[in-house]
Design an enzyme around this catalytic site. Structure first.
Site, PDB file in Angstrom:
ATOM      1  N   CYS A 136       0.726  -1.173   0.047  1.00  0.00           N
ATOM      2  CA  CYS A 136       0.182   0.109   0.018  1.00  0.00           C
ATOM      3  C   CYS A 136       0.844   1.391   0.098  1.00  0.00           C
ATOM      4  CB  CYS A 136      -0.849  -0.173   1.187  1.00  0.00           C
ATOM      5  SG  CYS A 136      -2.206   1.412   1.245  1.00  0.00           S
ATOM      6  N   CYS A 147      -0.982   8.005   7.559  1.00  0.00           N
ATOM      7  CA  CYS A 147      -2.196   7.627   6.953  1.00  0.00           C
ATOM      8  C   CYS A 147      -3.248   7.655   8.173  1.00  0.00           C
ATOM      9  CB  CYS A 147      -2.273   6.814   6.065  1.00  0.00           C
ATOM     10  SG  CYS A 147      -1.498   7.129   4.658  1.00  0.00           S
ATOM     11  N   CYS A 176      -3.461   3.865   9.756  1.00  0.00           N
ATOM     12  CA  CYS A 176      -2.124   3.308  10.189  1.00  0.00           C
ATOM     13  C   CYS A 176      -1.543   4.232  11.314  1.00  0.00           C
ATOM     14  CB  CYS A 176      -1.136   3.030   9.031  1.00  0.00           C
ATOM     15  SG  CYS A 176      -1.900   2.202   7.470  1.00  0.00           S
ATOM     16  N   CYS A 198       8.357   3.148   5.838  1.00  0.00           N
ATOM     17  CA  CYS A 198       7.500   2.973   4.517  1.00  0.00           C
ATOM     18  C   CYS A 198       8.511   2.711   3.476  1.00  0.00           C
ATOM     19  CB  CYS A 198       6.399   3.833   4.363  1.00  0.00           C
ATOM     20  SG  CYS A 198       7.259   5.558   4.280  1.00  0.00           S
TER      21      CYS A 198
END
Length: 244
Positions: free
Chosen positions: A116, A205, A208, A233
């Protein structure tokens, strides 16, 4: 504007300098080729410092499509407060739509956040950085002792450089603590994300990110269902040092 420059030599000369000195040097070398990365969190300090040196500072932000409403409002408030344009990068629908169709909107809880983030954050970032010579981030060593303790004030970007086109990365806040950052925000009364008032420290986000408890480390509020070693990430892949 002088290219290229000796990163090791410059890093050594900046070792004990202030974040503003780091930014001044970055602007001296790169001028309008230097872009500031703004995530809508406490890295507003970086943007404020850069804007005070160069009112025409170039700023970009990543809109993953999954940010908190408060973050969207804060990005807009920042744009208006400084009177600047913010280049908002969004995911490529040709990648995002099939991914959501196949896996739904919350697949990361089952199989990790890598795919993602790859589509919503890394690809747009890569697209942006392919057009620039240097960027500055608000990364700090204290944000994640496991993965960010080696953050350098200036480096050749380990994740997004190519042999043909080196990308220079500045981390002017590397040696600031969270306490320093918030002292700056309060003292100068600059705008900040209202989520910080609700226990959020590290903001990403919405699905998360969650608030942290007293004495929990800030990165524990990110991707909390995964192992600590996975809490990056890929934006700053150079942080993940091989433990051999």
């Amino acid at each position: 504007m002088s290219h290229p420059f000796d990163v090791a030599e410059i890093a050594a000369s900046l070792a004990s300098k202030s974040p503003q000195d780091v930014l001044k040097l970055a602007f001296e070398h790169f001028g309008d080729d230097l872009w500031i990365s703004f995530s809508g969190a406490e890295d507003v300090v970086l943007l404020d410092m850069a804007w005070k040196i160069n009112k025409n500072v170039k700023v970009f932000s990543l809109d993953t499509g999954r940010l908190h409403p408060e973050t969207y409002r804060f990005i807009e408030k920042t744009r208006e407060h400084y009177g600047i344009e913010i280049d908002v990068m969004t995911p490529d629908p040709r990648l995002l739509e099939p991914f959501v169709k196949e896996k739904g909107l919350f697949s990361f809880y089952k199989d990790g956040h890598g795919e993602c983030c790859g589509i919503r954050k890394i690809e747009p970032l890569k697209r942006k950085l392919s057009t620039v010579t240097a960027w500055a981030t608000g990364q700090r060593k204290d944000q994640s002792p496991g993965t960010r303790s080696q953050v350098a004030v200036v480096e050749v970007d380990g994740a997004f450089s190519t042999p043909e086109k080196p990308l220079y990365k500045f981390n002017p806040l590397a040696n600031m603590s969270s306490e320093d950052v918030w002292a700056y925000i309060r003292m100068l009364e600059i705008p900040y994300n209202s989520l910080h008032e609700r226990g959020f420290i590290s903001i990403g986000c919405e699905p998360c990110t969650r608030p942290v408890l007293p004495n929990q480390h800030e990165r524990e509020g990110r991707w909390w269902w995964e192992e600590a070693t996975q809490k990056e990430c890929g934006l700053h892949a150079g942080n993940l040092i091989s433990k051999g």
